[in-house]
Structures are given as structure tokens and as C-alpha cells.
Design a protein around this motif. Structure first.
Motif, PDB file in Angstrom:
ATOM      1  N   PRO A 149       0.808  -1.232   0.000  1.00  0.00           N
ATOM      2  CA  PRO A 149       0.000   0.000   0.000  1.00  0.00           C
ATOM      3  C   PRO A 149       0.833   1.269   0.000  1.00  0.00           C
ATOM      4  N   ILE A 150       2.022   1.220   0.636  1.00  0.00           N
ATOM      5  CA  ILE A 150       2.893   2.392   0.617  1.00  0.00           C
ATOM      6  C   ILE A 150       3.318   2.708  -0.815  1.00  0.00           C
ATOM      7  N   LEU A 151       3.673   1.676  -1.581  1.00  0.00           N
ATOM      8  CA  LEU A 151       4.071   1.881  -2.975  1.00  0.00           C
ATOM      9  C   LEU A 151       2.901   2.340  -3.836  1.00  0.00           C
ATOM     10  N   PHE A 152       1.694   1.910  -3.479  1.00  0.00           N
ATOM     11  CA  PHE A 152       0.496   2.335  -4.213  1.00  0.00           C
ATOM     12  C   PHE A 152       0.021   3.718  -3.777  1.00  0.00           C
ATOM     13  N   GLY A 153       0.572   4.225  -2.690  1.00  0.00           N
ATOM     14  CA  GLY A 153       0.190   5.547  -2.217  1.00  0.00           C
ATOM     15  C   GLY A 153      -1.111   5.579  -1.441  1.00  0.00           C
ATOM     16  N   ILE A 154      -1.477   4.477  -0.771  1.00  0.00           N
ATOM     17  CA  ILE A 154      -2.699   4.446   0.028  1.00  0.00           C
ATOM     18  C   ILE A 154      -2.349   4.134   1.483  1.00  0.00           C
ATOM     19  N   ASN A 155      -3.308   4.390   2.379  1.00  0.00           N
ATOM     20  CA  ASN A 155      -3.089   4.164   3.804  1.00  0.00           C
ATOM     21  C   ASN A 155      -3.027   2.669   4.110  1.00  0.00           C
ATOM     22  N   PRO A 156      -1.993   2.216   4.836  1.00  0.00           N
ATOM     23  CA  PRO A 156      -1.881   0.785   5.146  1.00  0.00           C
ATOM     24  C   PRO A 156      -2.995   0.247   6.032  1.00  0.00           C
ATOM     25  N   GLY A 157      -3.743   1.132   6.718  1.00  0.00           N
ATOM     26  CA  GLY A 157      -4.772   0.671   7.634  1.00  0.00           C
ATOM     27  C   GLY A 157      -5.811  -0.219   6.978  1.00  0.00           C
ATOM     28  N   ILE A 158      -6.292   0.174   5.805  1.00  0.00           N
ATOM     29  CA  ILE A 158      -7.303  -0.623   5.111  1.00  0.00           C
ATOM     30  C   ILE A 158      -6.729  -1.970   4.694  1.00  0.00           C
ATOM     31  N   VAL A 159      -5.441  -2.006   4.392  1.00  0.00           N
ATOM     32  CA  VAL A 159      -4.798  -3.255   3.985  1.00  0.00           C
ATOM     33  C   VAL A 159      -4.657  -4.204   5.170  1.00  0.00           C
ATOM     34  N   ALA A 175      -2.568 -20.704   6.443  1.00  0.00           N
ATOM     35  CA  ALA A 175      -2.020 -19.696   5.527  1.00  0.00           C
ATOM     36  C   ALA A 175      -2.456 -18.317   5.977  1.00  0.00           C
ATOM     37  N   TYR A 176      -1.518 -17.388   5.953  1.00  0.00           N
ATOM     38  CA  TYR A 176      -1.810 -15.987   6.261  1.00  0.00           C
ATOM     39  C   TYR A 176      -1.828 -15.222   4.947  1.00  0.00           C
ATOM     40  N   LEU A 177      -2.871 -14.453   4.712  1.00  0.00           N
ATOM     41  CA  LEU A 177      -2.976 -13.675   3.480  1.00  0.00           C
ATOM     42  C   LEU A 177      -2.438 -12.266   3.709  1.00  0.00           C
ATOM     43  N   GLY A 178      -1.401 -11.927   2.964  1.00  0.00           N
ATOM     44  CA  GLY A 178      -0.838 -10.589   3.013  1.00  0.00           C
ATOM     45  C   GLY A 178      -0.965  -9.915   1.659  1.00  0.00           C
ATOM     46  N   SER A 179      -0.425  -8.719   1.522  1.00  0.00           N
ATOM     47  CA  SER A 179      -0.526  -7.953   0.277  1.00  0.00           C
ATOM     48  C   SER A 179       0.283  -8.613  -0.833  1.00  0.00           C
ATOM     49  N   SER A 180      -0.317  -8.722  -2.016  1.00  0.00           N
ATOM     50  CA  SER A 180       0.338  -9.393  -3.132  1.00  0.00           C
ATOM     51  C   SER A 180       1.244  -8.445  -3.906  1.00  0.00           C
ATOM     52  N   PHE A 181       2.476  -8.868  -4.144  1.00  0.00           N
ATOM     53  CA  PHE A 181       3.421  -8.089  -4.944  1.00  0.00           C
ATOM     54  C   PHE A 181       3.207  -8.297  -6.442  1.00  0.00           C
ATOM     55  N   ALA A 182       2.476  -9.341  -6.823  1.00  0.00           N
ATOM     56  CA  ALA A 182       2.310  -9.665  -8.237  1.00  0.00           C
ATOM     57  C   ALA A 182       1.553  -8.572  -8.990  1.00  0.00           C
ATOM     58  N   PHE A 183       0.765  -7.761  -8.270  1.00  0.00           N
ATOM     59  CA  PHE A 183      -0.052  -6.728  -8.902  1.00  0.00           C
ATOM     60  C   PHE A 183       0.652  -5.374  -8.981  1.00  0.00           C
ATOM     61  N   PHE A 212     -11.231 -14.734  -3.703  1.00  0.00           N
ATOM     62  CA  PHE A 212     -12.403 -14.077  -3.124  1.00  0.00           C
ATOM     63  C   PHE A 212     -11.961 -12.965  -2.175  1.00  0.00           C
ATOM     64  N   SER A 213     -10.913 -13.234  -1.402  1.00  0.00           N
ATOM     65  CA  SER A 213     -10.363 -12.225  -0.508  1.00  0.00           C
ATOM     66  C   SER A 213      -9.838 -11.027  -1.290  1.00  0.00           C
ATOM     67  N   SER A 214      -9.163 -11.290  -2.420  1.00  0.00           N
ATOM     68  CA  SER A 214      -8.655 -10.201  -3.254  1.00  0.00           C
ATOM     69  C   SER A 214      -9.787  -9.340  -3.804  1.00  0.00           C
ATOM     70  N   ALA A 215     -10.856  -9.991  -4.285  1.00  0.00           N
ATOM     71  CA  ALA A 215     -11.997  -9.260  -4.837  1.00  0.00           C
ATOM     72  C   ALA A 215     -12.675  -8.413  -3.760  1.00  0.00           C
ATOM     73  N   LEU A 216     -12.859  -9.006  -2.577  1.00  0.00           N
ATOM     74  CA  LEU A 216     -13.490  -8.277  -1.478  1.00  0.00           C
ATOM     75  C   LEU A 216     -12.641  -7.082  -1.061  1.00  0.00           C
ATOM     76  N   SER A 217     -11.332  -7.279  -1.007  1.00  0.00           N
ATOM     77  CA  SER A 217     -10.428  -6.191  -0.658  1.00  0.00           C
ATOM     78  C   SER A 217     -10.529  -5.055  -1.672  1.00  0.00           C
ATOM     79  N   GLY A 218     -10.610  -5.412  -2.960  1.00  0.00           N
ATOM     80  CA  GLY A 218     -10.743  -4.401  -3.993  1.00  0.00           C
ATOM     81  C   GLY A 218     -12.030  -3.603  -3.877  1.00  0.00           C
ATOM     82  N   THR A 267      -4.742  -9.897  -2.118  1.00  0.00           N
ATOM     83  CA  THR A 267      -4.070 -10.680  -1.082  1.00  0.00           C
ATOM     84  C   THR A 267      -3.460 -11.948  -1.668  1.00  0.00           C
ATOM     85  N   THR A 268      -2.553 -12.528  -0.911  1.00  0.00           N
ATOM     86  CA  THR A 268      -1.930 -13.782  -1.323  1.00  0.00           C
ATOM     87  C   THR A 268      -1.372 -14.483  -0.103  1.00  0.00           C
ATOM     88  N   THR A 269      -1.212 -15.796  -0.192  1.00  0.00           N
ATOM     89  CA  THR A 269      -0.528 -16.513   0.872  1.00  0.00           C
ATOM     90  C   THR A 269       0.898 -16.000   0.970  1.00  0.00           C
TER      91      THR A 269
END
Length: 421
Positions: free
Chosen positions: A38-48, A69-77, A276-282, A289-291
Motif C-alpha cells: 500500500p505504501i508503494l500504491f500511495g494508500i493508507n496501510p490501515g485498510i490493507v 495460511a496468512y494472506l498478506g498484500s500481493s506483490f504480483a499486482f 475471493f479475498s482479493s476481490a473483497l479487498s478491492g 491478497t496472497t498466501t
């Protein structure tokens, strides 16, 4: 000598007095990398942080509490997302995140209907092991280079204090992983972070100003998505990358916990949960998100696989999204401490890929296997970069694409009886 390390299996209930420190260990391990996106995207990390926590709890529920599995922010995007944000704004990147997530859910349904036999075609063991190893090896440089998730040992401003904090943290993690007994054998990563942090405080390298200035309670920045054909088309190729990455993570975790997660609870469940988690986050203003490799590394070192612990880490992430001082405190952990920990964790992920090649008894006297592993490794580690429109393929992203295409091509040659072995 009998192994004194206590193993907590996936379904095991962890004593309440151990649950908090074990959960914090996972939270600390993933925090730096997850908030970097989120820092690289320029948004607040709180929502992430909020969506990572919610996504993790959903993942546990959808996979029937059988896949840690813990879902964290995906670097692939990152690459297509950054391009979309620059041209159209973050809201359109959100829309593209959602579409990719929905496509991933449809892929989960296809897998449910037709099974997982195709994996041996697009990612046979010789290719899968290389891709898994690259998950750790590609991240290796982040542990010693400057930035938000690593040390600054390779910069001109690096001092002896930086090296000391880094090596104290790493040495504590190494010694703890092989010598600690009883309860302490389950939290060597957390202990190494604490020791590294105290060392950094001793050298006056920690600034507590953000903690003092943080608001007690904060609300995440929610935002609604927008959609455009251009942003969606630019983002769609990522689905190939995240699918390869997800399968690789599930294979590594399967090897660690001694259970084939692709079969039970099933790849269709874990891929659906992830997307589904990625879509909901969007939808709510977060990032896909990703493992997470860091948490896989923690499980490999500690022998704690309990989904209860993973769920506890998710709850902590959700609390952090609303409790300002806690999030600010974790952000005061110096990069040299995070770098020292990930130096070991990323290496563990890389060796998990090598272990996969060994466990699957890949025969390198066969030229097909030799070529698959060799080309994939070099594609991921050579620095080669290929641009397809606004999409840039490099590192593990490029290696994943090469793995799928080259494996399918080799399968076609076999079908045509053109292989010389």
C-alpha cells in the motif's frame, strides 16, 4: 536424542498462554512486506491490515480450517497496478483487482469440476521445485538492500551499527531455531526480533515519535472501485502469476506439514478463498491478497502449523487497523531487524523448493527435467525483463510464465513422441 521441540499440527488447539506470542510472531514476520505494497500504491496501510486480517479468517473458514495460511498484500499486482494508478487512479486499479479476483474464483470452479491433473502438465515437479525455490531466492536481495522491508547494508550510509543489529538479529534466529527447547523453540523468530529491536534501541536507532503522535483510534480509508476496459485488460495476465504462486505456496506448505493440501481441503477451495479475498479487498479499497512466504518460513522453523495461531495473527492485524499506537509501534522496527529475520526465512522458502525436487525424486539424467529447472532458474534470477504492453514480466513473475509455457511445450513434444529419452 529426542527432539524437544513441540509440534503443533494444523488442527491442534494451542494453550491460551502461548496463543498470543505465537500469533504476534506471525504478525511481525509479515508486517513489513505486507504494508510495503500500500505504501508503494500511495494508500493508507490501515485498510490493507484490515482486509488482510479479514481475508485470512475467510481463508481459514473456506478451507475448513485445514490449510494454515496468512494472506498478506500481493506483490504480483505492483507493476500493472502502478501503471493503472498513474494513468487512471487507484479506484480503477481496485476495479481491475476485483475482476482478476472473480476470474480466479471461476478458475477455482473449473478446478472443482475437472480436478488437478493439469498441474503435472503446466507445473511438473522439475518446474514446480524451481518456481518454489525462486519465491525465496528472488526476495533474497531485499534482506540486505535499503528499503522498507530490508536492511540498508548495501548503501553508502550503512554504518557498523547497521551491521551489528542485522547480524545480532540473524544470529539469534539461527541459534534459537536449533538450540531453543520447550516453549522457546516455538518462538525463535519473535525472540530474534525482540533482541534485534533492543539492540537497535541501544544504538539509538529507533524513533518513538510516530507512537507518541499516533491517534488512539483510527478508521481505515475505505473507497469504492471504478471500472475500465483498459485497466482490466492490463491486469488480467496477473492471474497466471498468482495461480502459479498460489500452487507453489500450497505445495511448500504441504511438504512442511506433511499433508497434501491440493487434495484436502482441495486446491479449488484455497484458490477460491485467495481470490475471493482479493476481490473483497478491492471492493472496499484494499489491495489483492496472497498466501505469504514469510509465514510459511515461520512454520518451517518453529513447527507450529495450527490454524488457531494463524487466526490469532489475523485478529491482531484487524486490531492494528483501528488502534493507531500499535500499528505505529510495529512500524518503528528498523529495516535491519526485519532484514535479519527475513534473511533466514527467505532462505528456508528457497530450500523448500530444493526439498521438493529431492522428495519428488526428479531424475536429472532426463534432459527434459534438466532443461525445465535450468531455464526457469535463469529466467527468474538473470534480471531478464520482458514488456507486454503495460505489463512487465521479470523475476519470479517471468519464471512462472516460462514454467507454464515451457512445461506445456515439453508435454506436447512427448505427446508427439519427439523427446529423445
Amino acid at each position: 536424542m529426542k527432539n524437544s521441540k513441540k509440534i503443533y499440527h494444523v488442527e491442534d488447539k494451542v494453550p491460551f498462554k502461548l496463543l498470543l506470542p505465537l500469533s504476534i510472531q506471525h504478525t511481525f514476520a509479515m508486517f513489513g512486506a505486507s504494508v510495503l505494497v500500500p505504501i508503494l500504491f500511495g494508500i493508507n496501510p490501515g485498510i490493507v491490515l484490515l482486509m488482510n486480517g479479514i481475508g485470512t479468517l475467510l481463508f481459514i473458514l473456506i478451507t475448513k480450517k485445514q490449510a494454515p495460511a496468512y494472506l498478506g498484500s500481493s506483490f504480483a499486482f505492483l507493476a500493472p497496478g502502478t501503471a493503472i494508478i498513474a494513468s487512471e487512479g487507484f479506484e480503477y486499479a481496485q476495479g481491475a483487482f476485483i475482476v482478476v479476483g472473480i476470474m480466479g474464483c471461476l478458475l477455482a470452479y473449473i478446478i472443482y469440476k475437472f480436478g488437478i491433473g493439469w498441474i503435472d502438465v503446466v507445473l511438473p515437479p522439475a518446474a514446480m521445485g524451481a518456481v518454489v525455490a525462486l519465491i525465496g531466492f528472488e526476495l533474497a536481495g531485499n534482506t540486505v538492500t535499503g528499503g522498507s522491508i530490508g536492511a540498508n547494508l548495501m548503501t553508502d550510509t550503512a554504518s557498523s551499527k547497521d551491521f551489528i543489529v542485522f547480524f545480532v538479529t540473524l544470529l539469534t534466529a539461527i541459534i534459537g531455531s536449533v538450540t531453543f527447547k520447550g516453549f522457546f523453540s516455538t518462538i525463535p523468530i519473535l525472540i530474534s526480533i525482540v533482541v534485534g529491536y533492543i539492540t537497535a534501541i541501544f544504538f539509538d536507532m529507533v524513533d518513538f515519535t510516530p507512537v507518541r503522535e499516533a491517534a488512539l483510534f483510527t478508521l481505515p480509508d475505505f473507497s469504492l472501485p471504478k471500472f475500465s476496459a483498459g485497466s482490466i485488460l492490463a491486469m488480467l495476465p496477473v492471474i497466471l502469476v498468482i495461480t502459479s504462486e498460489h500452487i507453489s505456496h500450497q505445495v511448500v506448505t504441504s511438504n512442511i506439514i506433511g499433508k497434501d493440501l491440493l487434495k484436502e481441503p482441495g486446491l479449488h477451495r484455497s484458490i477460491f478463498a485467495d481470490n475471493f479475498s482479493s476481490a473483497l479487498s478491492g471492493f472496499l479499497g484494499g489491495v489483492p491478497t496472497t498466501t505469504y512466504g514469510e509465514n510459511i518460513g515461520v512454520m518451517a522453523i518453529t513447527g507450529v502449523y495450527s490454524v488457531q495461531v494463524i487466526g490469532g495473527a489475523a485478529v491482531i492485524s484487524i486490531i492494528m487497523a483501528f488502534f493507531g499506537p500499535l500499528a505505529a509501534f510495529i512500524q518503528t522496527i528498523p529495516g535491519n531487524v526485519i532484514g535479519g529475520v527475513t534473511f533466514l526465512l527467505y532462505g528456508m522458502i528457497g530450500t523448500s523448493g530444493i526439498r521438493l525436487l529431492v522428495d519428488q525424486k526428479v531424475d536429472y539424467s532426463k534432459s527434459v527435467n534438466l532443461i525445465l529447472t535450468s531455464v526457469i532458474f535463469i529466467a527468474g534470477l538473470s534480471g531478464l525483463s520482458i514488456k507486454l504492453g503495460s505489463i512487465e514480466l521479470s523475476g519470479m513473475v517471468l519464471a512462472s510464465v516460462v514454467a507454464v509455457v515451457l512445461s506445456a511445450f515439453m508435454t506436447l513434444l512427448k505427446k508427439l513422441d519427439l523427446i529423445n529419452q
